[in-house]
Write a protein that holds these residues in place. Structure first.
Motif, PDB file in Angstrom:
ATOM      1  N   VAL A   1       0.857  -1.188   0.000  1.00  0.00           N
ATOM      2  CA  VAL A   1       0.000   0.000   0.000  1.00  0.00           C
ATOM      3  C   VAL A   1       0.890   1.235   0.000  1.00  0.00           C
ATOM      4  CG1 VAL A   1      -1.786   1.295   1.201  1.00  0.00           C
ATOM      5  CG2 VAL A   1      -1.816  -1.207   1.284  1.00  0.00           C
ATOM      6  N   THR A   2       0.662   2.113  -0.947  1.00  0.00           N
ATOM      7  CA  THR A   2       1.348   3.404  -0.978  1.00  0.00           C
ATOM      8  C   THR A   2       0.301   4.492  -1.128  1.00  0.00           C
ATOM      9  OG1 THR A   2       1.664   3.333  -3.383  1.00  0.00           O
ATOM     10  CG2 THR A   2       3.427   2.417  -2.007  1.00  0.00           C
ATOM     11  N   VAL A   3       0.608   5.691  -0.612  1.00  0.00           N
ATOM     12  CA  VAL A   3      -0.302   6.827  -0.726  1.00  0.00           C
ATOM     13  C   VAL A   3       0.513   8.029  -1.188  1.00  0.00           C
ATOM     14  CG1 VAL A   3      -1.976   8.298   0.435  1.00  0.00           C
ATOM     15  CG2 VAL A   3      -1.704   5.917   1.174  1.00  0.00           C
ATOM     16  N   ASP A   4       0.084   8.658  -2.279  1.00  0.00           N
ATOM     17  CA  ASP A   4       0.839   9.804  -2.776  1.00  0.00           C
ATOM     18  C   ASP A   4       0.380  11.087  -2.074  1.00  0.00           C
ATOM     19  OD1 ASP A   4      -1.400  10.916  -4.061  1.00  0.00           O
ATOM     20  OD2 ASP A   4      -0.804  10.269  -6.057  1.00  0.00           O
ATOM     21  N   PRO A   5       1.062  12.209  -2.296  1.00  0.00           N
ATOM     22  CA  PRO A   5       0.720  13.446  -1.579  1.00  0.00           C
ATOM     23  C   PRO A   5      -0.697  13.947  -1.836  1.00  0.00           C
ATOM     24  CG  PRO A   5       2.935  13.593  -2.507  1.00  0.00           C
ATOM     25  CD  PRO A   5       2.326  12.360  -3.062  1.00  0.00           C
ATOM     26  N   ARG A   6      -1.325  13.506  -2.916  1.00  0.00           N
ATOM     27  CA  ARG A   6      -2.697  13.931  -3.216  1.00  0.00           C
ATOM     28  C   ARG A   6      -3.737  13.120  -2.457  1.00  0.00           C
ATOM     29  NH1 ARG A   6      -3.208  12.999  -9.403  1.00  0.00           N
ATOM     30  NH2 ARG A   6      -2.331  11.007  -8.714  1.00  0.00           N
ATOM     31  N   GLY A   7      -3.290  12.024  -1.821  1.00  0.00           N
ATOM     32  CA  GLY A   7      -4.229  11.135  -1.160  1.00  0.00           C
ATOM     33  C   GLY A   7      -4.699   9.995  -2.038  1.00  0.00           C
ATOM     34  N   VAL A   8      -3.973   9.722  -3.109  1.00  0.00           N
ATOM     35  CA  VAL A   8      -4.304   8.599  -3.984  1.00  0.00           C
ATOM     36  C   VAL A   8      -3.532   7.373  -3.503  1.00  0.00           C
ATOM     37  CG1 VAL A   8      -4.287   7.693  -6.339  1.00  0.00           C
ATOM     38  CG2 VAL A   8      -4.711  10.136  -5.931  1.00  0.00           C
ATOM     39  N   ALA A   9      -4.255   6.378  -3.012  1.00  0.00           N
ATOM     40  CA  ALA A   9      -3.629   5.160  -2.506  1.00  0.00           C
ATOM     41  C   ALA A   9      -3.580   4.115  -3.613  1.00  0.00           C
ATOM     42  CB  ALA A   9      -4.414   4.614  -1.318  1.00  0.00           C
ATOM     43  N   THR A  10      -2.485   3.395  -3.680  1.00  0.00           N
ATOM     44  CA  THR A  10      -2.362   2.269  -4.596  1.00  0.00           C
ATOM     45  C   THR A  10      -2.225   0.998  -3.777  1.00  0.00           C
ATOM     46  OG1 THR A  10      -1.297   3.637  -6.281  1.00  0.00           O
ATOM     47  CG2 THR A  10      -1.059   1.248  -6.487  1.00  0.00           C
ATOM     48  N   LEU A  11      -3.180   0.117  -3.942  1.00  0.00           N
ATOM     49  CA  LEU A  11      -3.234  -1.163  -3.240  1.00  0.00           C
ATOM     50  C   LEU A  11      -2.857  -2.235  -4.252  1.00  0.00           C
ATOM     51  CD1 LEU A  11      -4.046  -3.100  -0.941  1.00  0.00           C
ATOM     52  CD2 LEU A  11      -6.430  -2.706  -1.545  1.00  0.00           C
TER      53      LEU A  11
END
Length: 260
Positions: free
Chosen positions: A7-17
């Motif tokens: 799980v990663t979350v970019d500065p915009r709040g877009v999470a990639t699962l």
């Protein structure tokens, strides 16, 4: 620590699962089911997360249920089977009702439970070369716990084209069936996902969550009685001679008796 997903979350709040068992074609083990449930709950409650993208590492999006996990269920007592089937059902429902937009980015093939994961996404995009299929009946099993989501996405008439036959279908037919919103080249996948993500960043997060909940309330119901029905159906099917034969034949690398 997460071992089967990332799980990663970019500065915009877009999470990639990301399903992260590429050597197993991201087949869902007991651990992956548990970690996906935890991730869905955590991302759903994280106020900094605006959108979630679900994808897979490697060549496949998800090959379905891990066959070792299935073999364990065949050897288990009925109560253990029921508990494990409920964990699978609860994972799908956790993703389904997560109060964040869930965008599927299918970078490869999806079979069995992988089709179910695509069906719980609010929108799913697939690479134009992928194959999909509800392959459970080849093993003497049925697409039970994923069934409500698949039928809700396709509609019963279209689901009947592929729900029982276990035949594989390509990305273009997946669009026709309603499983995929569109197909793109592998090179264009990132841009296609971004085009789905970007509009949500200008929307009120609470309104998005409420709108998603309303869609679920207005559409086909996937509630506790329906989920219990699917669990009972799966457990009953695991107890059949056909299921034992189908799983055994797979591990023995032979055809089952109905395909000899």
């Amino acid at each position: 620590m997460l071992e089967t997903i990332s799980v990663t979350v970019d500065p915009r709040g877009v999470a990639t699962l990301t399903l992260n068992r590429p050597e197993k074609h991201n087949a869902m083990s007991a651990q992956m089911i548990r970690e996906l449930t935890q991730a869905a709950v955590q991302l759903g409650s994280d106020g900094t997360v605006r959108v979630v993208v679900l994808t897979g590492a490697g060549k496949s999006f998800c090959a379905g249920g891990d066959l070792g996990w299935m073999q364990d269920q065949m050897a288990a007592d009925p109560q253990t089977r029921f508990v494990e089937a409920r964990k699978l059902a609860e994972m799908l429902q956790a993703l389904n009702v997560m109060p964040k937009p869930l965008i599927g980015a299918l970078q490869g093939n999806a079979f069995g439970g992988g089709v179910g994961l695509a069906a719980v996404c609010d929108v799913a995009i697939g690479v134009e070369t992928l194959k999909m299929g509800l392959t459970e009946t080849r093993l003497g099993l049925i697409p039970a716990t994923i069934g409500p989501y698949v039928v809700a996405r396709m509609g019963a008439a279209r689901a009947r084209r592929v729900f029982m036959s276990a035949r594989l279908f390509d990305a273009a037919e997946a669009v026709d069936l309603g499983l995929l919103a569109k197909t793109v080249s592998a090179e264009d996948m990132a841009d296609a996902v971004e085009a789905e993500v970007e509009p949500y960043l200008s929307c009120a997060p609470g309104a998005v969550a409420s709108a998603k909940a309303l869609v679920h309330g207005l559409g086909p119901r996937v509630d506790d009685p329906v989920i219990d029905q699917t669990i009972r159906a799966l457990v009953a099917r695991w107890e059949t001679d056909e299921a034992h034969e189908g799983i055994s034949a797979f591990f023995d690398k032979r055809k089952p008796v109905w395909n000899s």
